[in-house]
Design a protein around this motif. Structure first.
Motif, PDB file in Angstrom:
ATOM      1  N   ASP A  85       0.823  -1.214   0.000  1.00  0.00           N
ATOM      2  CA  ASP A  85       0.000   0.000   0.000  1.00  0.00           C
ATOM      3  C   ASP A  85       0.852   1.256   0.000  1.00  0.00           C
ATOM      4  OD1 ASP A  85      -2.509  -1.050  -0.224  1.00  0.00           O
ATOM      5  OD2 ASP A  85      -3.029  -0.881   1.898  1.00  0.00           O
ATOM      6  N   GLY A  86       1.955   1.239   0.754  1.00  0.00           N
ATOM      7  CA  GLY A  86       2.835   2.400   0.790  1.00  0.00           C
ATOM      8  C   GLY A  86       3.436   2.702  -0.571  1.00  0.00           C
ATOM      9  N   THR A  87       3.865   1.661  -1.284  1.00  0.00           N
ATOM     10  CA  THR A  87       4.441   1.853  -2.620  1.00  0.00           C
ATOM     11  C   THR A  87       3.384   2.336  -3.605  1.00  0.00           C
ATOM     12  OG1 THR A  87       6.033   0.089  -2.166  1.00  0.00           O
ATOM     13  CG2 THR A  87       5.754   0.754  -4.466  1.00  0.00           C
ATOM     14  N   LEU A  88       2.185   1.778  -3.522  1.00  0.00           N
ATOM     15  CA  LEU A  88       1.108   2.205  -4.421  1.00  0.00           C
ATOM     16  C   LEU A  88       0.722   3.670  -4.190  1.00  0.00           C
ATOM     17  CD1 LEU A  88      -1.177  -0.964  -4.300  1.00  0.00           C
ATOM     18  CD2 LEU A  88       0.122  -0.121  -6.270  1.00  0.00           C
ATOM     19  N   ALA A  89       0.834   4.125  -2.946  1.00  0.00           N
ATOM     20  CA  ALA A  89       0.507   5.518  -2.643  1.00  0.00           C
ATOM     21  C   ALA A  89       1.515   6.475  -3.270  1.00  0.00           C
ATOM     22  CB  ALA A  89       0.459   5.723  -1.135  1.00  0.00           C
ATOM     23  N   LEU A  90       2.745   6.016  -3.450  1.00  0.00           N
ATOM     24  CA  LEU A  90       3.800   6.874  -3.993  1.00  0.00           C
ATOM     25  C   LEU A  90       3.963   6.740  -5.506  1.00  0.00           C
ATOM     26  CD1 LEU A  90       6.559   6.233  -1.287  1.00  0.00           C
ATOM     27  CD2 LEU A  90       5.077   8.246  -1.481  1.00  0.00           C
ATOM     28  N   LEU A  91       3.565   5.620  -6.056  1.00  0.00           N
ATOM     29  CA  LEU A  91       3.839   5.318  -7.459  1.00  0.00           C
ATOM     30  C   LEU A  91       2.573   5.449  -8.299  1.00  0.00           C
ATOM     31  CD1 LEU A  91       6.150   4.215  -9.319  1.00  0.00           C
ATOM     32  CD2 LEU A  91       5.185   1.931  -8.911  1.00  0.00           C
ATOM     33  N   PRO A  92       2.569   6.339  -9.281  1.00  0.00           N
ATOM     34  CA  PRO A  92       1.377   6.477 -10.139  1.00  0.00           C
ATOM     35  C   PRO A  92       1.287   5.335 -11.144  1.00  0.00           C
ATOM     36  CG  PRO A  92       3.110   7.930 -10.922  1.00  0.00           C
ATOM     37  CD  PRO A  92       3.621   7.303  -9.653  1.00  0.00           C
ATOM     38  N   ASP A  93       0.135   5.218 -11.770  1.00  0.00           N
ATOM     39  CA  ASP A  93      -0.035   4.227 -12.831  1.00  0.00           C
ATOM     40  C   ASP A  93       0.923   4.523 -13.984  1.00  0.00           C
ATOM     41  OD1 ASP A  93      -2.073   2.681 -11.697  1.00  0.00           O
ATOM     42  OD2 ASP A  93      -3.599   4.124 -12.315  1.00  0.00           O
ATOM     43  N   ALA A  94       1.435   3.471 -14.593  1.00  0.00           N
ATOM     44  CA  ALA A  94       2.335   3.633 -15.736  1.00  0.00           C
ATOM     45  C   ALA A  94       1.543   4.067 -16.962  1.00  0.00           C
ATOM     46  CB  ALA A  94       3.060   2.326 -16.023  1.00  0.00           C
ATOM     47  N   ARG A  95       2.124   4.969 -17.737  1.00  0.00           N
ATOM     48  CA  ARG A  95       1.481   5.423 -18.969  1.00  0.00           C
ATOM     49  C   ARG A  95       2.401   5.094 -20.139  1.00  0.00           C
ATOM     50  NH1 ARG A  95      -2.949   8.060 -17.763  1.00  0.00           N
ATOM     51  NH2 ARG A  95      -3.188   9.069 -15.725  1.00  0.00           N
ATOM     52  N   GLY A  96       1.861   4.386 -21.118  1.00  0.00           N
ATOM     53  CA  GLY A  96       2.660   3.990 -22.263  1.00  0.00           C
ATOM     54  C   GLY A  96       3.138   2.563 -22.109  1.00  0.00           C
ATOM     55  N   THR A  97       3.253   1.881 -23.227  1.00  0.00           N
ATOM     56  CA  THR A  97       3.625   0.470 -23.217  1.00  0.00           C
ATOM     57  C   THR A  97       5.010   0.245 -22.631  1.00  0.00           C
ATOM     58  OG1 THR A  97       2.246   0.062 -25.166  1.00  0.00           O
ATOM     59  CG2 THR A  97       3.937  -1.583 -24.655  1.00  0.00           C
ATOM     60  N   ALA A  98       5.977   1.085 -22.990  1.00  0.00           N
ATOM     61  CA  ALA A  98       7.349   0.898 -22.504  1.00  0.00           C
ATOM     62  C   ALA A  98       7.419   0.985 -20.985  1.00  0.00           C
ATOM     63  CB  ALA A  98       8.268   1.932 -23.142  1.00  0.00           C
ATOM     64  N   ALA A  99       6.741   1.978 -20.419  1.00  0.00           N
ATOM     65  CA  ALA A  99       6.755   2.143 -18.963  1.00  0.00           C
ATOM     66  C   ALA A  99       6.079   0.966 -18.274  1.00  0.00           C
ATOM     67  CB  ALA A  99       6.065   3.451 -18.582  1.00  0.00           C
ATOM     68  N   ARG A 100       4.993   0.475 -18.832  1.00  0.00           N
ATOM     69  CA  ARG A 100       4.282  -0.651 -18.221  1.00  0.00           C
ATOM     70  C   ARG A 100       5.132  -1.920 -18.264  1.00  0.00           C
ATOM     71  NH1 ARG A 100      -1.366  -1.144 -21.039  1.00  0.00           N
ATOM     72  NH2 ARG A 100      -1.772  -2.564 -19.293  1.00  0.00           N
ATOM     73  N   VAL A 101       5.791  -2.161 -19.389  1.00  0.00           N
ATOM     74  CA  VAL A 101       6.651  -3.341 -19.502  1.00  0.00           C
ATOM     75  C   VAL A 101       7.826  -3.228 -18.531  1.00  0.00           C
ATOM     76  CG1 VAL A 101       8.236  -4.579 -21.026  1.00  0.00           C
ATOM     77  CG2 VAL A 101       5.988  -3.874 -21.872  1.00  0.00           C
ATOM     78  N   ALA A 102       8.398  -2.019 -18.414  1.00  0.00           N
ATOM     79  CA  ALA A 102       9.515  -1.819 -17.487  1.00  0.00           C
ATOM     80  C   ALA A 102       9.102  -2.111 -16.050  1.00  0.00           C
ATOM     81  CB  ALA A 102      10.047  -0.398 -17.617  1.00  0.00           C
ATOM     82  N   LEU A 103       7.931  -1.643 -15.655  1.00  0.00           N
ATOM     83  CA  LEU A 103       7.445  -1.907 -14.301  1.00  0.00           C
ATOM     84  C   LEU A 103       7.186  -3.397 -14.089  1.00  0.00           C
ATOM     85  CD1 LEU A 103       4.932   0.979 -13.464  1.00  0.00           C
ATOM     86  CD2 LEU A 103       7.199   0.586 -12.502  1.00  0.00           C
ATOM     87  N   MET A 104       6.648  -4.050 -15.101  1.00  0.00           N
ATOM     88  CA  MET A 104       6.392  -5.483 -14.992  1.00  0.00           C
ATOM     89  C   MET A 104       7.685  -6.253 -14.781  1.00  0.00           C
ATOM     90  SD  MET A 104       4.800  -8.069 -17.878  1.00  0.00           S
ATOM     91  CE  MET A 104       6.248  -7.790 -18.924  1.00  0.00           C
ATOM     92  N   VAL A 105       8.685  -5.983 -15.622  1.00  0.00           N
ATOM     93  CA  VAL A 105       9.960  -6.698 -15.519  1.00  0.00           C
ATOM     94  C   VAL A 105      10.643  -6.400 -14.186  1.00  0.00           C
ATOM     95  CG1 VAL A 105      12.271  -6.927 -16.500  1.00  0.00           C
ATOM     96  CG2 VAL A 105      10.272  -6.813 -18.019  1.00  0.00           C
ATOM     97  N   ALA A 106      10.640  -5.121 -13.795  1.00  0.00           N
ATOM     98  CA  ALA A 106      11.243  -4.753 -12.510  1.00  0.00           C
ATOM     99  C   ALA A 106      10.532  -5.439 -11.358  1.00  0.00           C
ATOM    100  CB  ALA A 106      11.201  -3.238 -12.335  1.00  0.00           C
TER     101      ALA A 106
END
Length: 233
Positions: A85-106
């Motif tokens: 919950d703490g991380t979700l409060a600080l991290l916005p939703d990813a916008r764009g395919t590249a950012a979403r894939v990067a978050l998934m892999v990370a």
């Protein structure tokens, strides 16, 4: 002991944070979090609160299985959901395919690192792990079968409740075993010098096979098989 406590705390906090990255990627979650997200959408509670509450519910299922929780079990229930919950409060939703894939892999890679940190600390299994090993002991069925049945069940239920299943779920299933095994090799606490009272650290390569049962204070890792690591859930 200090190193083990640091590893336990760091591993659980990183586990929650890495799960939050998968949530923000929107490309699919690990099996249990598919269920947690579905319940979160159904109840209106945050996903971290659901993770904590479900951890407590699963612990209640330990009672008829005669499983004994350890410090790591209790810390698992208290820390992962809060970190998520703490991380979700600080991290916005990813916008764009590249950012979403990067978050998934990370998210998947960091989750593997967190798994090794937590298990190598040797403070007992997480609630969901203990449920699996308890059912294995009581029923005599293989760890592989019981884990498969549990995770298929939670994914299917979570999906029906609106949880996110996608390429991230598949990537997690394929990659988490090898990543966790590598992390275990990196973070296993060294054996104590001869003549001391400190407990010796287990060797990931020589750890007992998962189907033989695992003591509460040792990591449950199948010998020589990266794909059969028991995850700290």
């Amino acid at each position: 002991m200090p190193r083990r406590l640091v590893q336990l705390t760091a591993g659980l906090l990183l586990y929650g944070a890495s799960s939050a990255l998968l949530v923000r990627s929107g490309l699919g979650l690990e099996p249990w979090n598919v269920l947690h997200q579905g319940l979160s959408r159904l109840t209106g509670l945050s996903i971290g609160v659901v993770v904590t509450l479900m951890g407590g519910v699963v612990l209640l299922l330990w009672i008829p299985l005669r499983q004994r929780p350890g410090l790591g079990t209790v810390a698992n229930v208290l820390l992962i959901g809060a970190a998520m919950d703490g991380t979700l409060a600080l991290l916005p939703d990813a916008r764009g395919t590249a950012a979403r894939v990067a978050l998934m892999v990370a998210g998947v890679v960091l989750n593997g690192a967190a798994t090794g940190l937590y298990i190598a600390a040797r403070f007992g299994p997480g609630p969901r792990d203990g449920l699996m090993t308890g059912l294995h002991r009581v029923t005599g069925r293989s760890i592989r079968l019981i884990r498969t049945l549990i995770e298929v069940g939670v994914v299917a239920t979570g999906f029906l409740l609106g949880g996110s299943v996608g390429v991230g779920t598949l990537l997690y299933a394929l990659a988490i075993g090898p990543l966790a095994q590598l992390s275990l090799r990196l973070f296993t606490v060294p054996a104590a010098p001869a003549g001391t009272d400190a407990p010796a650290a287990p060797s990931p390569a020589g750890a007992p096979d998962a189907t033989s049962g695992t003591p509460a204070d040792r990591p449950a890792v199948a010998a020589g098989s990266p794909g059969r690591v028991i995850l700290p859930r």
